[in-house]
Design a protein around this motif. Sequence first.
Motif, PDB file in Angstrom:
ATOM      1  N   ASP A  78      -2.947   5.337  -2.349  1.00 31.30           N
ATOM      2  CA  ASP A  78      -3.923   5.685  -3.385  1.00 31.30           C
ATOM      3  C   ASP A  78      -4.614   4.441  -3.928  1.00 31.30           C
ATOM      4  O   ASP A  78      -5.826   4.429  -4.152  1.00 31.30           O
ATOM      5  CB  ASP A  78      -3.229   6.436  -4.528  1.00 31.30           C
ATOM      6  CG  ASP A  78      -2.776   7.835  -4.124  1.00 31.30           C
ATOM      7  OD1 ASP A  78      -3.313   8.352  -3.124  1.00 31.30           O
ATOM      8  OD2 ASP A  78      -1.898   8.392  -4.799  1.00 31.30           O
ATOM      9  N   GLU A  79      -3.825   3.398  -4.160  1.00 30.64           N
ATOM     10  CA  GLU A  79      -4.366   2.157  -4.723  1.00 30.64           C
ATOM     11  C   GLU A  79      -5.400   1.523  -3.791  1.00 30.64           C
ATOM     12  O   GLU A  79      -6.444   1.034  -4.229  1.00 30.64           O
ATOM     13  CB  GLU A  79      -3.213   1.170  -4.976  1.00 30.64           C
ATOM     14  CG  GLU A  79      -3.611  -0.105  -5.680  1.00 30.64           C
ATOM     15  CD  GLU A  79      -3.871   0.090  -7.165  1.00 30.64           C
ATOM     16  OE1 GLU A  79      -4.585  -0.745  -7.739  1.00 30.64           O
ATOM     17  OE2 GLU A  79      -3.374   1.083  -7.734  1.00 30.64           O
ATOM     18  N   LEU A  80      -5.116   1.564  -2.498  1.00 31.71           N
ATOM     19  CA  LEU A  80      -6.011   0.944  -1.510  1.00 31.71           C
ATOM     20  C   LEU A  80      -7.112   1.890  -1.033  1.00 31.71           C
ATOM     21  O   LEU A  80      -8.042   1.448  -0.352  1.00 31.71           O
ATOM     22  CB  LEU A  80      -5.196   0.454  -0.311  1.00 31.71           C
ATOM     23  CG  LEU A  80      -4.164  -0.653  -0.588  1.00 31.71           C
ATOM     24  CD1 LEU A  80      -3.344  -0.946   0.664  1.00 31.71           C
ATOM     25  CD2 LEU A  80      -4.857  -1.932  -1.060  1.00 31.71           C
ATOM     26  N   ILE A  97      -9.420   0.351   5.599  1.00 29.36           N
ATOM     27  CA  ILE A  97      -8.017   0.055   5.329  1.00 29.36           C
ATOM     28  C   ILE A  97      -7.158   0.631   6.457  1.00 29.36           C
ATOM     29  O   ILE A  97      -7.387   1.753   6.919  1.00 29.36           O
ATOM     30  CB  ILE A  97      -7.596   0.665   3.979  1.00 29.36           C
ATOM     31  CG1 ILE A  97      -8.502   0.170   2.849  1.00 29.36           C
ATOM     32  CG2 ILE A  97      -6.144   0.341   3.668  1.00 29.36           C
ATOM     33  CD1 ILE A  97      -8.455  -1.316   2.631  1.00 29.36           C
ATOM     34  N   THR A  98      -6.162  -0.121   6.898  1.00 33.36           N
ATOM     35  CA  THR A  98      -5.299   0.310   7.994  1.00 33.36           C
ATOM     36  C   THR A  98      -3.874   0.546   7.490  1.00 33.36           C
ATOM     37  O   THR A  98      -3.524   0.199   6.352  1.00 33.36           O
ATOM     38  CB  THR A  98      -5.258  -0.739   9.113  1.00 33.36           C
ATOM     39  OG1 THR A  98      -4.599  -1.922   8.610  1.00 33.36           O
ATOM     40  CG2 THR A  98      -6.667  -1.105   9.572  1.00 33.36           C
ATOM     41  N   ILE A  99      -3.047   1.100   8.378  1.00 28.99           N
ATOM     42  CA  ILE A  99      -1.634   1.295   8.058  1.00 28.99           C
ATOM     43  C   ILE A  99      -0.954  -0.035   7.765  1.00 28.99           C
ATOM     44  O   ILE A  99      -0.102  -0.134   6.865  1.00 28.99           O
ATOM     45  CB  ILE A  99      -0.922   2.030   9.217  1.00 28.99           C
ATOM     46  CG1 ILE A  99      -1.253   3.529   9.176  1.00 28.99           C
ATOM     47  CG2 ILE A  99       0.586   1.838   9.152  1.00 28.99           C
ATOM     48  CD1 ILE A  99      -0.609   4.349  10.266  1.00 28.99           C
ATOM     49  N   LYS A 100      -1.354  -1.070   8.490  1.00 31.45           N
ATOM     50  CA  LYS A 100      -0.750  -2.400   8.261  1.00 31.45           C
ATOM     51  C   LYS A 100      -1.052  -2.901   6.856  1.00 31.45           C
ATOM     52  O   LYS A 100      -0.199  -3.524   6.209  1.00 31.45           O
ATOM     53  CB  LYS A 100      -1.251  -3.393   9.305  1.00 31.45           C
ATOM     54  CG  LYS A 100      -0.715  -3.137  10.711  1.00 31.45           C
ATOM     55  CD  LYS A 100      -1.206  -4.201  11.681  1.00 31.45           C
ATOM     56  CE  LYS A 100      -0.628  -3.951  13.086  1.00 31.45           C
ATOM     57  NZ  LYS A 100      -1.107  -4.965  14.059  1.00 31.45           N
ATOM     58  N   ASP A 101      -2.270  -2.633   6.365  1.00 30.40           N
ATOM     59  CA  ASP A 101      -2.626  -3.048   5.002  1.00 30.40           C
ATOM     60  C   ASP A 101      -1.753  -2.332   3.973  1.00 30.40           C
ATOM     61  O   ASP A 101      -1.278  -2.934   3.009  1.00 30.40           O
ATOM     62  CB  ASP A 101      -4.098  -2.746   4.723  1.00 30.40           C
ATOM     63  CG  ASP A 101      -5.045  -3.531   5.620  1.00 30.40           C
ATOM     64  OD1 ASP A 101      -4.725  -4.697   5.929  1.00 30.40           O
ATOM     65  OD2 ASP A 101      -6.085  -2.968   6.010  1.00 30.40           O
ATOM     66  N   VAL A 102      -1.542  -1.040   4.199  1.00 30.06           N
ATOM     67  CA  VAL A 102      -0.703  -0.261   3.283  1.00 30.06           C
ATOM     68  C   VAL A 102       0.735  -0.774   3.325  1.00 30.06           C
ATOM     69  O   VAL A 102       1.384  -0.935   2.280  1.00 30.06           O
ATOM     70  CB  VAL A 102      -0.740   1.243   3.641  1.00 30.06           C
ATOM     71  CG1 VAL A 102       0.228   2.030   2.765  1.00 30.06           C
ATOM     72  CG2 VAL A 102      -2.146   1.795   3.512  1.00 30.06           C
ATOM     73  N   THR A 162       7.306   2.671   8.743  1.00 28.26           N
ATOM     74  CA  THR A 162       7.702   3.449   7.561  1.00 28.26           C
ATOM     75  C   THR A 162       6.505   4.194   6.975  1.00 28.26           C
ATOM     76  O   THR A 162       6.601   5.359   6.591  1.00 28.26           O
ATOM     77  CB  THR A 162       8.318   2.529   6.492  1.00 28.26           C
ATOM     78  OG1 THR A 162       9.467   1.881   7.039  1.00 28.26           O
ATOM     79  CG2 THR A 162       8.725   3.325   5.250  1.00 28.26           C
ATOM     80  N   VAL A 163       5.365   3.517   6.941  1.00 24.77           N
ATOM     81  CA  VAL A 163       4.141   4.161   6.450  1.00 24.77           C
ATOM     82  C   VAL A 163       3.808   5.366   7.324  1.00 24.77           C
ATOM     83  O   VAL A 163       3.475   6.449   6.828  1.00 24.77           O
ATOM     84  CB  VAL A 163       2.957   3.171   6.423  1.00 24.77           C
ATOM     85  CG1 VAL A 163       1.678   3.888   5.976  1.00 24.77           C
ATOM     86  CG2 VAL A 163       3.256   2.012   5.498  1.00 24.77           C
TER      87      VAL A 163
END
Length: 343
Positions: A42-44, A3-8, A18-19
Amino acid sequence: MSITIKDVAKFANVAPSTVSRVIANNPRISDKTKEKVREAMDELGYHPNFIARSLASQSTQVLGLVTPGSSDVFFQNPFFPTVLRGLSEGAHEKQYALQLVTGMDEEEIYNGVVQMVQGGRVDGVVLLYSKVEDRILMYLREQRFPFVMIGKPFKFVDEITHVDNDNFQATKDATDYLLKLGHERVSFVGGDVNLVVTVERLLGYKNALEEAGITYRKDYVLHESFLLEGGKDAVGELMELPLSERPTALVIADDLMALGVLNTLNEIGIAVPGDISIMSFNNVLVSEMSRPPLSSVDINIFDLGYEASKQLIKRIEKPEEPAKRIIVQHNLVKRFSSGPLTK
């Protein structure tokens, strides 16, 4: 697939920048947005790469913790696991980690601090003690490195942020309690005389005696290590006094030391509180589990650690922040090791 920052960012419906700011705990991001982004993480199942963050921000997000002496004392006394829990919780809230410096002696600990600071391994340091003379404190001041103390500094009180109890008043309260129970021969069993906490508590003990019109006796004051053995040694010395001059009550500066006193008194057939009353300090689990349960001054150890980590992070993030003195409240927990003087 990781998972990446873009996914979050997509999941939380915010920009990737913002992330990144939420991960860095940027104060400009609202608490509502921070909560939303962290829920998405947390969800991802997203976990930030702290090494990459450190390289980018020139911050380690790590607090160094310095112990007061040999690792033997540190790991045996229940005060320290409790203060570590408080430090850990305060650090975790701001996404900081902890690094502990220990050693077999003061020289090893000093060298460990120098390596930690010079190597850029931490952003700031918490001293878990306060000494009358301390090379580490002087070194940190010379380096202008962020640090806070648990305990009142012996020097530079107005220049160093510290978290402490009012140890003078706490010991005066403990001694007053025993005096009100009718005890006049009250002994003080303190720790290392190079620790400021010992100095402050001894002054509180003396003040209580003075106000009660009781003469201070040097042979009633002992200084031992904060260990079971320290308590045993204290009993040995006090029992050398003539029977008619032995103390009928003890103020003991640490619960583990008090447990050593209890065990030794039991072995030689002296009843607590029938023959000797005891008021101890720290109110850790051992004080409730001892037989009899120890009367103890609760100094709220967890809060000492929690406030220390919070104050250090403030100094790291805002270097211009003025020095503060944070006083954590104490209270007397009266159990079955203390009772009225019996004739």
